[in-house]
Design an enzyme around this catalytic site. Sequence first.
Site, PDB file in Angstrom:
ATOM      1  CE1 TYR A 144      -3.563   2.887   0.801  1.00  0.00           C
ATOM      2  CE2 TYR A 144      -2.205   3.134   2.742  1.00  0.00           C
ATOM      3  CZ  TYR A 144      -3.336   3.568   1.946  1.00  0.00           C
ATOM      4  OH  TYR A 144      -3.989   4.725   2.060  1.00  0.00           O
ATOM      5  CG  ASN A 173      -4.681   7.565  12.292  1.00  0.00           C
ATOM      6  OD1 ASN A 173      -3.030   8.137  11.913  1.00  0.00           O
ATOM      7  ND2 ASN A 173      -4.725   6.308  12.150  1.00  0.00           N
TER       8      ASN A 173
HETATM    9  N1  LIG Z   1      -9.345   7.515   5.824  1.00  0.00           N
HETATM   10  C1  LIG Z   1      -8.132   7.846   6.007  1.00  0.00           C
HETATM   11  O1  LIG Z   1      -7.759   7.698   7.181  1.00  0.00           O
HETATM   12  C2  LIG Z   1      -7.207   7.745   5.079  1.00  0.00           C
HETATM   13  C3  LIG Z   1      -5.740   7.925   5.332  1.00  0.00           C
HETATM   14  C4  LIG Z   1      -4.780   7.848   4.389  1.00  0.00           C
HETATM   15  C5  LIG Z   1      -5.198   7.991   3.059  1.00  0.00           C
HETATM   16  N2  LIG Z   1      -6.524   7.655   2.758  1.00  0.00           N
HETATM   17  C6  LIG Z   1      -6.856   7.624   1.412  1.00  0.00           C
HETATM   18  O2  LIG Z   1      -7.839   8.586   1.149  1.00  0.00           O
HETATM   19  C7  LIG Z   1      -8.662   8.134   0.112  1.00  0.00           C
HETATM   20  C8  LIG Z   1     -10.119   7.980   0.415  1.00  0.00           C
HETATM   21  O3  LIG Z   1     -10.163   7.035   1.647  1.00  0.00           O
HETATM   22  P1  LIG Z   1     -11.501   6.623   2.373  1.00  0.00           P
HETATM   23  O4  LIG Z   1     -11.435   6.444   3.605  1.00  0.00           O
HETATM   24  O5  LIG Z   1     -12.517   7.707   1.927  1.00  0.00           O
HETATM   25  O6  LIG Z   1     -11.834   5.180   1.641  1.00  0.00           O
HETATM   26  P2  LIG Z   1     -13.139   4.734   1.279  1.00  0.00           P
HETATM   27  O7  LIG Z   1     -12.918   3.206   1.001  1.00  0.00           O
HETATM   28  O8  LIG Z   1     -14.107   5.084   2.430  1.00  0.00           O
HETATM   29  O9  LIG Z   1     -13.713   5.333  -0.045  1.00  0.00           O
HETATM   30  C9  LIG Z   1     -13.100   4.697  -1.356  1.00  0.00           C
HETATM   31  C10 LIG Z   1     -14.268   4.926  -2.303  1.00  0.00           C
HETATM   32  O10 LIG Z   1     -13.483   4.456  -3.617  1.00  0.00           O
HETATM   33  C11 LIG Z   1     -14.399   3.393  -4.088  1.00  0.00           C
HETATM   34  N3  LIG Z   1     -13.585   2.571  -4.980  1.00  0.00           N
HETATM   35  C12 LIG Z   1     -12.706   1.841  -4.592  1.00  0.00           C
HETATM   36  N4  LIG Z   1     -12.034   1.280  -5.740  1.00  0.00           N
HETATM   37  C13 LIG Z   1     -12.489   1.872  -6.752  1.00  0.00           C
HETATM   38  C14 LIG Z   1     -12.133   1.669  -8.480  1.00  0.00           C
HETATM   39  N5  LIG Z   1     -11.350   0.806  -8.625  1.00  0.00           N
HETATM   40  N6  LIG Z   1     -13.073   2.528  -9.201  1.00  0.00           N
HETATM   41  C15 LIG Z   1     -13.855   3.675  -8.759  1.00  0.00           C
HETATM   42  N7  LIG Z   1     -13.854   3.639  -7.445  1.00  0.00           N
HETATM   43  C16 LIG Z   1     -13.475   2.930  -6.437  1.00  0.00           C
HETATM   44  C17 LIG Z   1     -15.094   2.765  -3.175  1.00  0.00           C
HETATM   45  O11 LIG Z   1     -16.309   2.372  -3.759  1.00  0.00           O
HETATM   46  C18 LIG Z   1     -15.311   3.799  -2.086  1.00  0.00           C
HETATM   47  O12 LIG Z   1     -16.508   4.420  -2.400  1.00  0.00           O
HETATM   48  C19 LIG Z   1      -7.951   6.930  -0.283  1.00  0.00           C
HETATM   49  O13 LIG Z   1      -7.240   6.703  -1.613  1.00  0.00           O
HETATM   50  C20 LIG Z   1      -7.108   6.206   0.807  1.00  0.00           C
HETATM   51  O14 LIG Z   1      -6.028   5.560   0.567  1.00  0.00           O
HETATM   52  C21 LIG Z   1      -7.480   7.755   3.689  1.00  0.00           C
END
Ligand SMILES: NC(=O)c1ccc[n+]([C@@H]2O[C@H](COP(=O)([O-])OP(=O)(O)OC[C@H]3O[C@@H](n4cnc5c(N)ncnc54)[C@H](O)[C@@H]3O)[C@@H](O)[C@H]2O)c1
Length: 329
Positions: A144, A173
């Site tokens: 990742y 986070n």
């Molecule tokens: N939430 C956190 O604490 C956090 C921390 C660091 C980085 N991030 C990054 O932020 C971003 C959003 O995170 P989140 O927590 O909202 O995640 P989440 O899983 O809640 O949302 C991700 C969304 O992307 C969609 N998705 C997944 N694969 C897909 C694809 N191949 N094509 C189209 N849509 C797709 C899913 O259906 C979902 O709606 C991500 O890139 C994640 O790596 C999040």
Amino acid sequence: MTDKTILITGGLGFIGQALFARLLETGHNVRILDNLSNASTTADDATAAGVNVRVGDIRDRSACDDAVDGVDGVIHLAAQTSVLPSVEAPEIDLELNGFGTLNILSACNAAGVRRVVCASSNAVVGLVEPPIHELMMPAPVSPYGATKLLAESYCRTFSEIHGMHANALRFANIYGPRSKKKGSVVAKFIKDAFAGQPLTIYGGGNQTRDFLYIDDLIDGVLACLEMPRGGDVICLGSGKPATVHELAIAIQGLYFEWCGNELVIDFQPARAGEIERNYTDPTKARDILNFQANTHLDEGLRKTWEWFTKNMDTLGLQGTSTSDDACTS
Ligand SMILES: NC(=O)c1ccc[n+]([C@@H]2O[C@H](COP(=O)([O-])OP(=O)(O)OC[C@H]3O[C@@H](n4cnc5c(N)ncnc54)[C@H](O)[C@@H]3O)[C@@H](O)[C@H]2O)c1
């Protein structure tokens, strides 16, 4: 940017939902590309709110071409979002976070869309002594982290070669309302509390994390969309370490206020690979994005807790308890 059309990939997820709500409130048109694989809201609900939803996959270049057509900027959130699945299936992680990001950037370049904000993570720096900052040598210790680093590199490359303003933000986070599907520690503790289950802490509880409230994150993301150049990487965090034990005590307090019962904190042996200390240096975000994390952890936790209590029925949290201590009021 105001009154513009913004595409959010993964816009039906936890962060995407809060982002589209803010963009709509501030007068933007919002389009979403999401394959529904981990959606926290439905396409129908987002459509009813005023979003143009395209159900499709970032691995499909034609879906990306279609989605970016005519937009003013892209916030790229769609991803494989966790460490463990990336270890179990690194090739899927690469398809989503590597090829998926390449597709979005290529589609933007072909369509003349210059502004892109790409969601990255502190996982790119690996096991380092905090505070985490942008000058640290990237040394990911998970697929990742490796593919998020790749996504950052593509942003830089496309900015250099094609003059795009594609920048990556390393999120800390993130916690807040609408996080029901998340396995992160805040959402997990709250869901465990509603089930009347003990809050399990592995190790002594003194491990620190950087918890950033979702509304503050969105301030930073929208400021990044305005950046007049590309190829940069910025860490978005509160800059304030909080221990997992402090978090558990705060959730205990909210639970007690809610129903008058004590919630047990259960200490278990530390798990292998657990990061001990982790928080972000917010200096660059402050200098470049004028970013400030305004929400104190107690306030953010209360707002998150209140959202869970208001949405208990629809979230299916009520009655999940096997404990006599569970509160279902
Ligand atoms: N939430 C956190 O604490 C956090 C921390 C660091 C980085 N991030 C990054 O932020 C971003 C959003 O995170 P989140 O927590 O909202 O995640 P989440 O899983 O809640 O949302 C991700 C969304 O992307 C969609 N998705 C997944 N694969 C897909 C694809 N191949 N094509 C189209 N849509 C797709 C899913 O259906 C979902 O709606 C991500 O890139 C994640 O790596 C999040």
